[in-house]
Write a protein that holds these residues in place. Structure first.
Motif, PDB file in Angstrom:
ATOM      1  N   GLY A 102      43.796  35.430  28.561  1.00  0.00           N
ATOM      2  CA  GLY A 102      42.521  35.372  27.860  1.00  0.00           C
ATOM      3  C   GLY A 102      41.472  34.618  28.654  1.00  0.00           C
ATOM      4  O   GLY A 102      40.305  35.049  28.733  1.00  0.00           O
ATOM      5  N   ILE A 103      41.875  33.513  29.271  1.00  0.00           N
ATOM      6  CA  ILE A 103      40.939  32.731  30.102  1.00  0.00           C
ATOM      7  C   ILE A 103      40.480  33.566  31.290  1.00  0.00           C
ATOM      8  O   ILE A 103      39.293  33.587  31.651  1.00  0.00           O
ATOM      9  CB  ILE A 103      41.610  31.426  30.577  1.00  0.00           C
ATOM     10  N   ILE A 104      41.411  34.299  31.913  1.00  0.00           N
ATOM     11  CA  ILE A 104      41.077  35.158  33.058  1.00  0.00           C
ATOM     12  C   ILE A 104      40.073  36.233  32.638  1.00  0.00           C
ATOM     13  O   ILE A 104      39.117  36.539  33.361  1.00  0.00           O
ATOM     14  CB  ILE A 104      42.356  35.801  33.648  1.00  0.00           C
ATOM     15  N   GLN A 105      40.267  36.807  31.447  1.00  0.00           N
ATOM     16  CA  GLN A 105      39.338  37.841  30.963  1.00  0.00           C
ATOM     17  C   GLN A 105      37.932  37.285  30.737  1.00  0.00           C
ATOM     18  O   GLN A 105      36.942  37.975  31.005  1.00  0.00           O
ATOM     19  CB  GLN A 105      39.875  38.458  29.671  1.00  0.00           C
ATOM     20  N   ILE A 106      37.852  36.059  30.249  1.00  0.00           N
ATOM     21  CA  ILE A 106      36.534  35.431  30.065  1.00  0.00           C
ATOM     22  C   ILE A 106      35.839  35.273  31.420  1.00  0.00           C
ATOM     23  O   ILE A 106      34.645  35.545  31.557  1.00  0.00           O
ATOM     24  CB  ILE A 106      36.676  34.069  29.356  1.00  0.00           C
ATOM     25  N   VAL A 107      36.605  34.861  32.432  1.00  0.00           N
ATOM     26  CA  VAL A 107      36.054  34.732  33.788  1.00  0.00           C
ATOM     27  C   VAL A 107      35.586  36.092  34.296  1.00  0.00           C
ATOM     28  O   VAL A 107      34.508  36.216  34.899  1.00  0.00           O
ATOM     29  CB  VAL A 107      37.101  34.119  34.751  1.00  0.00           C
ATOM     30  N   LEU A 108      36.378  37.141  34.046  1.00  0.00           N
ATOM     31  CA  LEU A 108      35.997  38.501  34.463  1.00  0.00           C
ATOM     32  C   LEU A 108      34.681  38.922  33.805  1.00  0.00           C
ATOM     33  O   LEU A 108      33.838  39.574  34.431  1.00  0.00           O
ATOM     34  CB  LEU A 108      37.099  39.501  34.102  1.00  0.00           C
ATOM     35  N   GLY A 109      34.513  38.538  32.549  1.00  0.00           N
ATOM     36  CA  GLY A 109      33.267  38.853  31.851  1.00  0.00           C
ATOM     37  C   GLY A 109      32.086  38.096  32.438  1.00  0.00           C
ATOM     38  O   GLY A 109      30.997  38.661  32.597  1.00  0.00           O
ATOM     39  N   ILE A 110      32.311  36.822  32.782  1.00  0.00           N
ATOM     40  CA  ILE A 110      31.232  35.991  33.347  1.00  0.00           C
ATOM     41  C   ILE A 110      30.780  36.534  34.701  1.00  0.00           C
ATOM     42  O   ILE A 110      29.577  36.544  35.016  1.00  0.00           O
ATOM     43  CB  ILE A 110      31.703  34.522  33.471  1.00  0.00           C
ATOM     44  N   ILE A 111      31.725  37.002  35.535  1.00  0.00           N
ATOM     45  CA  ILE A 111      31.361  37.523  36.866  1.00  0.00           C
ATOM     46  C   ILE A 111      30.969  39.005  36.810  1.00  0.00           C
ATOM     47  O   ILE A 111      30.846  39.666  37.828  1.00  0.00           O
ATOM     48  CB  ILE A 111      32.504  37.314  37.882  1.00  0.00           C
ATOM     49  N   ARG A 112      30.806  39.525  35.587  1.00  0.00           N
ATOM     50  CA  ARG A 112      30.319  40.899  35.349  1.00  0.00           C
ATOM     51  C   ARG A 112      31.246  41.985  35.897  1.00  0.00           C
ATOM     52  O   ARG A 112      30.803  43.012  36.422  1.00  0.00           O
ATOM     53  CB  ARG A 112      28.908  41.073  35.917  1.00  0.00           C
ATOM     54  N   ALA A 113      32.550  41.773  35.740  1.00  0.00           N
ATOM     55  CA  ALA A 113      33.511  42.794  36.170  1.00  0.00           C
ATOM     56  C   ALA A 113      33.495  44.003  35.241  1.00  0.00           C
ATOM     57  O   ALA A 113      34.035  45.058  35.573  1.00  0.00           O
ATOM     58  CB  ALA A 113      34.922  42.190  36.217  1.00  0.00           C
TER      59      ALA A 113
END
Length: 546
Positions: A102-113
């Protein structure tokens, strides 16, 4: 400002509630057996599946920007989840991996993946939807006739019970339970005919289906049509609120340094994110209002959901096409339907588990069969055929690949075929030309396309060096191009020297290095800034006049 927005939201909620309420009941009835079946197949507690559905409804839908997408445990992750639980040795350790995912997915969202979701060709997405419809029909037919060897919600061609889709169908029709079959047939008739009576359609047809299914299963008791216990929904029955709290499981944070936990976390995050983006794109395709869901916000919402699920004992979450398409087909309009379906799941577990356990799986299979047909309508095949082979071939290949393998593998194969046609079309549309006859031979004018990329290099080179000898005058016009790749410019400059050496007349127009299309965010900001300056100038002028 805040009060105005709040009142507008409440007004919108009230206006759409009658649509979202009935849709939420349909999604609840579809999600209930799917949550249980996926938990069973994953080797996790049954409550973990229900809890995941509750979080997918209440938590993710609250943060998501998608109006119709519904999240929950995904069949595509069952093998990964089952293997991870076995590999990590304890369900509590696995929950830590879900939390980290879940934390990794939030990071992916922040970096606009999430921008990856914008690059799925429509032919592949429509093919995936049709394939899901066909899979639903093929996988639910055994449950419809009372053959429940595989878990409810299985999607892969090769099943966990070592059967495949077709052998399971063969065995199912050799072991028909007539009670389950009668319930399914009557349920399908209600789903088709009930909405045609306007006065009766106030009550959602799937709710009538469940009522009739429970009634018939009780009437069949003691007869040759009696349903076996495995033909009914089975959810955990809790005797008190304290017993309910005891069903929750918490992650083992002492395993944070375990590299296997991190491998599982990254695997879950990547697969879940891809499935979510595919589902989001598919739901936007069938949204009657043609809204576009924000992909990066969805990844962050999924991350919050998976963090919550990992913290309290749930399974990994994704946006799920089956639930989402059921939501659309049932008339859902906003996120309220997804949130309400999560509330119904929670209330079902706490208040009426004994009643829920009376529902036959065959009547729920009928609801999914009806949904599957709407996704794989013959009209969809006809529409894609009329669009041309460059759309129809990737569409059909995606369907076959998804049905015969699994969702991600099938979509990957469909993407390869679609890319072939995209590249072929790109190569053939690099330029236009016009030939004019003259006294000494002929004059040809090449007009380059708006975007001339490296992929056009071969086509342009072949066309220039393949010109007939009678062409004695050549004009290459790049004035209408917004971007010309440097390699293409080099090819044109080399050809210019070659043509001059052969005594031909050649003229290059606008063949220079050009910047690509401006960044849309900067472009929008520039427009807004310009409008702001104009407003200030107008206010200043008005003030001076006064």
């Amino acid at each position: 400002m805040f009060g105005t927005r709040t009142s507008a939201f409440l007004k919108l909620s009230k206006r759409n509630l009658k649509y979202d309420f009935s849709a939420s009941i349909v999604v609840f009835l579809v999600a209930l057996p799917l949550c249980l079946g996926i938990a069973l197949a994953s080797g996790a507690p049954l409550f973990a599946g229900l809890l995941t559905g509750i979080i997918g409804g209440i938590v993710i839908a609250s943060f998501s920007g998608s109006q119709l997408s519904v999240s929950g445990p995904a069949a595509g992750l069952t093998v990964i989840v089952f293997g991870a639980i076995e590999q990590l040795g304890a369900f509590e350790t696995f929950l830590l991996a879900v939390l980290l995912a879940g934390i990794i997915q939030i990071v992916l969202g922040i970096i606009r993946a999430g921008m990856i979701g914008n690059y799925f060709p429509s032919s592949v997405i429509i093919g995936m939807l049709a394939a899901i419809g066909i899979i639903i029909i093929l996988k639910q037919l055994p449950h419809a006739v009372g053959y429940d060897s595989s878990f409810f919600g299985e999607e892969s061609f090769v099943q966990l019970d070592n059967e495949n889709t077709f052998t399971a169908l063969q065995k199912a029709f050799a072991a028909i339970n007539y009670g389950a079959s009668i319930i399914c047939i009557l349920s399908l008739a209600i789903l088709i005919l009930w909405p045609k009576f306007k006065k009766l359609s106030i009550v959602p047809a799937p709710l009538v289906v469940v009522f009739v299914g429970v009634l018939l299963s009780q009437l069949f008791l003691g007869s040759s049509f009696e349903l076996a216990p495995n033909h009914l929904v089975v959810i955990p029955v809790v005797g008190s609120f304290n017993e309910f709290l005891g069903l929750f499981t918490f992650p083992d944070f002492t395993q944070i340094a375990n590299k296997e936990v991190w491998i599982a976390a990254f695997t879950i995050a990547i697969i879940a994110s891809l499935e979510t983006l595919l589902s989001l794109e598919a739901v936007d395709k069938i949204d009657p209002f043609k809204r576009v869901s924000p992909t990066n916000r969805e990844l962050m919402a999924q991350g919050i959901g998976n963090m919550t699920s990992g913290l309290v004992g749930g399974l990994p979450l994704t946006a799920v096409i089956v639930r989402s398409s059921a939501n659309v087909n049932a008339g859902g309009r906003t996120r309220q339907s997804a949130i309400l379906h999560g509330i119904w799941l929670l209330l079902a577990v706490i208040t009426i588990p004994s009643i829920i356990n009376l529902i036959p799986l065959s009547c729920l299979a009928a609801i999914l069969l009806h949904t599957g047909y709407k996704l794989a309508k013959p009209s969809a095949f006809k529409q894609m055929w009329h669009k041309g082979l460059d759309q129809f071939v990737p569409f059909v290949v995606t369907i076959l690949a998804v049905v015969l393998t699994d969702l991600l593998t099938g979509v990957g194969i469909g993407l390869v075929v679609a890319m072939f046609y995209i590249l072929r079309n790109n190569l053939s549309n690099a330029f236009e030309y016009d030939v004019e006859e003259n006294a000494d031979g002929a004059k040809i004018t090449f007009t380059l396309a708006e975007e001339v990329t490296f992929l056009n290099k071969a086509a342009i080179q072949k066309a220039l060096y393949g010109l007939p000898r009678r062409i004695n005058e050549i004009i290459i016009d790049g004035s209408q191009s917004r971007f010309i790749d440097k390699d293409v410019i080099e090819v044109i400059k080399d050809f210019e020297q070659n043509a001059v050496s052969k005594g031909k007349t050649i003229e290059l127009v606008g063949i220079v290095n050009k910047k690509n299309v401006p960044n849309i965010k900067r472009f929008t900001q520039a427009i807004l800034k310009n409008d702001s300056l104009k407003r200030k100038a107008t206010i200043t002028k008005t003030t001076e006049t006064i």
